[in-house]
Design a protein around this motif. Sequence first.
Motif, PDB file in Angstrom:
ATOM      1  N   UNK A  79       4.011  -4.018  -0.274  1.00 19.27           N
ATOM      2  CA  UNK A  79       2.819  -3.998  -1.114  1.00 19.27           C
ATOM      3  C   UNK A  79       1.531  -4.042  -0.290  1.00 19.27           C
ATOM      4  N   UNK A  80       1.632  -4.151   1.026  1.00 23.54           N
ATOM      5  CA  UNK A  80       0.435  -4.064   1.859  1.00 23.54           C
ATOM      6  C   UNK A  80      -0.059  -2.622   1.975  1.00 23.54           C
ATOM      7  N   UNK A  81       0.745  -1.672   1.497  1.00 22.45           N
ATOM      8  CA  UNK A  81       0.403  -0.259   1.622  1.00 22.45           C
ATOM      9  C   UNK A  81       0.326   0.372   0.236  1.00 22.45           C
ATOM     10  N   UNK A  82      -0.820   0.971  -0.085  1.00 23.16           N
ATOM     11  CA  UNK A  82      -0.983   1.708  -1.329  1.00 23.16           C
ATOM     12  C   UNK A  82      -0.959   3.202  -1.048  1.00 23.16           C
ATOM     13  N   UNK A  83      -0.590   3.986  -2.056  1.00 23.31           N
ATOM     14  CA  UNK A  83      -0.440   5.428  -1.869  1.00 23.31           C
ATOM     15  C   UNK A  83      -1.023   6.160  -3.065  1.00 23.31           C
ATOM     16  N   UNK A  84      -1.861   7.149  -2.766  1.00 21.23           N
ATOM     17  CA  UNK A  84      -2.463   7.984  -3.795  1.00 21.23           C
ATOM     18  C   UNK A  84      -2.089   9.434  -3.516  1.00 21.23           C
ATOM     19  N   UNK A 151      -5.429   5.652  -8.906  1.00 16.03           N
ATOM     20  CA  UNK A 151      -6.147   4.898  -7.884  1.00 16.03           C
ATOM     21  C   UNK A 151      -6.119   3.409  -8.215  1.00 16.03           C
ATOM     22  N   UNK A 152      -6.382   3.076  -9.475  1.00 16.15           N
ATOM     23  CA  UNK A 152      -6.313   1.671  -9.890  1.00 16.15           C
ATOM     24  C   UNK A 152      -4.925   1.106  -9.619  1.00 16.15           C
ATOM     25  N   UNK A 153      -3.890   1.887  -9.917  1.00 16.32           N
ATOM     26  CA  UNK A 153      -2.515   1.441  -9.647  1.00 16.32           C
ATOM     27  C   UNK A 153      -2.296   1.219  -8.160  1.00 16.32           C
ATOM     28  N   UNK A 154      -2.813   2.117  -7.320  1.00 20.87           N
ATOM     29  CA  UNK A 154      -2.628   1.997  -5.874  1.00 20.87           C
ATOM     30  C   UNK A 154      -3.302   0.750  -5.312  1.00 20.87           C
ATOM     31  N   UNK A 155      -4.382   0.308  -5.966  1.00 20.49           N
ATOM     32  CA  UNK A 155      -5.117  -0.862  -5.502  1.00 20.49           C
ATOM     33  C   UNK A 155      -4.664  -2.159  -6.168  1.00 20.49           C
ATOM     34  N   UNK A 160      -3.550  -3.671   2.073  1.00 19.89           N
ATOM     35  CA  UNK A 160      -4.383  -3.689   3.276  1.00 19.89           C
ATOM     36  C   UNK A 160      -4.672  -2.279   3.775  1.00 19.89           C
ATOM     37  N   UNK A 161      -3.828  -1.325   3.331  1.00 18.09           N
ATOM     38  CA  UNK A 161      -3.985   0.071   3.756  1.00 18.09           C
ATOM     39  C   UNK A 161      -3.767   0.974   2.540  1.00 18.09           C
ATOM     40  N   UNK A 162      -4.560   2.035   2.458  1.00 21.30           N
ATOM     41  CA  UNK A 162      -4.435   3.008   1.375  1.00 21.30           C
ATOM     42  C   UNK A 162      -4.285   4.389   1.982  1.00 21.30           C
ATOM     43  N   UNK A 163      -3.220   5.091   1.597  1.00 20.28           N
ATOM     44  CA  UNK A 163      -2.922   6.421   2.108  1.00 20.28           C
ATOM     45  C   UNK A 163      -3.214   7.433   1.005  1.00 20.28           C
ATOM     46  N   UNK A 164      -4.147   8.344   1.259  1.00 21.13           N
ATOM     47  CA  UNK A 164      -4.576   9.332   0.265  1.00 21.13           C
ATOM     48  C   UNK A 164      -4.111  10.713   0.712  1.00 21.13           C
ATOM     49  N   UNK A 165      -3.077  11.233   0.057  1.00 23.42           N
ATOM     50  CA  UNK A 165      -2.483  12.509   0.455  1.00 23.42           C
ATOM     51  C   UNK A 165      -3.056  13.638  -0.392  1.00 23.42           C
ATOM     52  N   UNK A 166      -4.125  14.275   0.102  1.00 25.13           N
ATOM     53  CA  UNK A 166      -4.815  15.341  -0.636  1.00 25.13           C
ATOM     54  C   UNK A 166      -5.219  14.849  -2.030  1.00 25.13           C
ATOM     55  N   UNK A 167      -5.631  13.579  -2.104  1.00 27.44           N
ATOM     56  CA  UNK A 167      -5.810  12.924  -3.398  1.00 27.44           C
ATOM     57  C   UNK A 167      -7.002  13.421  -4.192  1.00 27.44           C
TER      58      UNK A 167
END
Length: 219
Positions: A79-84, A151-155, A160-167
Amino acid sequence: MSLVADGVSAGYDGRHVLDGASLTIEAGETVGLRGPSGSGKSTLVRVLALLHQPDAGHVTLDGERVTGVRHRVPAVVRTRIGLLFQSPRAASDPRLTLADLIAEPLHAVRHPRDAIAGRVAELADRTGLTADLLARRPHAVSDGQLQRACLARALANRPRYLLCDEATTMLDASTQALVAAVITAEQETTGLGVLVVSHDPALLSRWPDRVVDLEPRGD
């Protein structure tokens, strides 16, 4: 504090798409990642998100080497990593309301019900989602509204980290700006480290602190 891919090789069904790729995202930093189609950008994101097991190399999260993927990684770590993702529709359960979609990761780590409701309301306000929109399912909202919920779900679990893949690829200019503003505000408040994967040279010129080029694997 950093999220690191160290010498990662990875692929699918015996076909490598990454060969010895390395990338570091420091806390509070925004890193851009660019490269042509087929260079393995999305695969590297999935490895960093602990969703795909590398064939070689490893991921280090805040100084600790991570072994395993998905639910084989303790919740306190993953859960330290979010993904969009690029496509909010592909990343959303069509049966859920937007409120339930945002709450998904909070239920997964067994937050109290009252705390979940409060966090969903907070994130909805930050991403511009009204009560009316929260009650709708994905088919009844626009791509931009759905991506704001994603985005709200990812946060939700305060990663601590958010990865945005062509988000932001599928979004109009105003929604792109809102998404970037929400992420930047989160960085300023929490020291969030961000990876922005994009083909858009204008976006990569104005948002990241630095840009990394991922070259196609040579055969």
